[in-house]
Design an enzyme around this catalytic site. Sequence first.
Site, mmCIF file in Angstrom:
data_model
loop_
_atom_site.group_PDB
_atom_site.id
_atom_site.type_symbol
_atom_site.label_atom_id
_atom_site.label_comp_id
_atom_site.label_asym_id
_atom_site.label_seq_id
_atom_site.Cartn_x
_atom_site.Cartn_y
_atom_site.Cartn_z
ATOM 1 N N GLU A 1 20.440 29.607 -44.573
ATOM 2 C CA GLU A 1 20.879 29.552 -45.778
ATOM 3 C C GLU A 1 22.163 30.175 -45.867
ATOM 4 O O GLU A 1 22.440 31.222 -45.551
ATOM 5 C CB GLU A 1 19.944 30.078 -46.956
ATOM 6 C CG GLU A 1 18.805 29.486 -47.035
ATOM 7 C CD GLU A 1 17.715 30.056 -48.150
ATOM 8 O OE1 GLU A 1 16.887 29.367 -48.394
ATOM 9 O OE2 GLU A 1 18.029 31.282 -48.518
ATOM 10 N N CYS A 2 23.254 29.388 -46.357
ATOM 11 C CA CYS A 2 24.446 29.697 -46.973
ATOM 12 C C CYS A 2 25.147 30.473 -45.639
ATOM 13 O O CYS A 2 25.541 29.728 -44.789
ATOM 14 C CB CYS A 2 24.471 30.510 -48.012
ATOM 15 S SG CYS A 2 25.950 30.745 -48.774
ATOM 16 N N GLY A 3 25.540 31.604 -45.502
ATOM 17 C CA GLY A 3 25.942 32.407 -44.293
ATOM 18 C C GLY A 3 25.293 31.954 -43.074
ATOM 19 O O GLY A 3 25.912 31.733 -41.950
ATOM 20 N N TYR B 1 23.746 29.073 -42.448
ATOM 21 C CA TYR B 1 24.051 27.806 -42.327
ATOM 22 C C TYR B 1 25.464 27.462 -41.708
ATOM 23 O O TYR B 1 25.677 26.911 -40.839
ATOM 24 C CB TYR B 1 24.327 27.009 -43.742
ATOM 25 C CG TYR B 1 24.575 25.545 -43.779
ATOM 26 C CD1 TYR B 1 24.242 24.598 -42.787
ATOM 27 C CD2 TYR B 1 25.313 25.187 -44.786
ATOM 28 C CE1 TYR B 1 24.637 23.253 -42.919
ATOM 29 C CE2 TYR B 1 25.548 23.839 -44.921
ATOM 30 C CZ TYR B 1 25.171 22.923 -43.878
ATOM 31 O OH TYR B 1 25.492 21.508 -44.070
ATOM 32 N N SER C 1 21.554 24.940 -45.230
ATOM 33 C CA SER C 1 22.127 24.398 -46.677
ATOM 34 C C SER C 1 22.728 25.746 -47.065
ATOM 35 O O SER C 1 22.485 26.822 -46.990
ATOM 36 C CB SER C 1 20.878 24.069 -47.349
ATOM 37 O OG SER C 1 21.157 23.991 -48.862
#
Length: 438
Positions: free
Chosen positions: A322-324, A326, A415
């Site tokens: 997730e985020c970082g 990703y 994501s």
Amino acid sequence: MVRLSRLVLAAPHSGAGKTTLALALLLALRERGLRVQAFKVGPDYVDPTHLEAASGRRVYNLDGFFLEETRLLSLFQHGARGVDLALVEGVMGLFDGKDPLGQVGSTAQVARLLKAPVLLVVDASAMAGSIAPLVQGFRAFDPRVQVVGVLANRVASERHAELLREALSHVGLPLLGWLPQDPALGIPERHLGLVLAGEVRPPLQALLRAFRVDLEGVLRLAAVAPSLPQAPPFLPPREPPRVRVAYAWDRAFRFYYPEGLELLEALGAELVPFSPLEDAVLPPSQALLLGGGYPELFARELAENRAMREAIRRFPGPIVAECGGYMYLARGLWVGEDFFPMVGLVPAEARMGERPILGYREVEALRDNPVAQRGEVFKGHEFHYAQMEPSQSPAWRRVGGGEVEGYTDGRVLGSFVHLYLPARPEGARRLLAWEGLP
């Protein structure tokens, strides 16, 4: 029925000093010998690290967009078991949320659901008598939100505090505490908010010494909160550990909802931390979590740890990033004009941008992935500056907007959306029952 003293700390706007005053009040209450449970309204990973440092207890997120009323009460009672008082730090301004009047996703919504008295934190650095109509407006706006007192931040002097107290007396509200205008009492910030508690030593003792507080008045107001109905258990009955889940935990990656991790543990996960910065090998595990964080601040170190990048690239089980996380799974990360190779499981490059992308999200799975079947809808939140090249295999479509986002090949899910798994526990169950688990 459940009887529990509780307070919500809110503010007219972001930057008023909610976290600073929450830390000061936590310290004062603990010095009194009380067991205090802190909570944070909203999808916030950073402020809870400071609240945890001051309270000595795990901090939970209370969010009315993620959880409906009964589930939110369940989480509140889950976190507040065995304590003397619960202190809830709000998010942004009191009525700021997903909609224009803050009916959903706001501090006001949580205060209403918890039937909790509200202390309004006001930045008094440029006001005196004007504090009275300001606070009166917030008190009168929604009668279901009980503003019962004021904490003032950035007060110039004892005389200034007295002027504020006199002004508030004309609208029948007490000034219960204040902090002086002193930059040394603040917490450094950066692009995603405050610096994490683990990266800076919060000025806890200085806050405690500087805080002027009517603690008896605070405790009296907290005690008038009415009883709450007994909510169902927040977590399912605990299952024996059966799936080892490695999760990234270091200076670069540490954004996880604690209640999400507890849900995984209850469903049979054995959580094992590892460091993409420091470790050369993954711990023995069957699934992998790469949470959010600040890979852009440690891009060089992450790139130089080739052994870990290769270990993740060869990992055979399901991966949720997730985020970082990703960004770390991408082919590489651009920070300014510098390019740093990353893991390479996501066939795209990430680049740091100038403007934040943030907001609540409801997303529909476009294809099966480690936590969702095609067509299932999950709730989450975005807050990032990075951008990723468009994917030929996007993971999600935003409900109501139609934009596609993320990447999945069925085993790997990457994501920018931080999913809130407690809102849909089936996602956690699916991860732990993934058909390809060794």
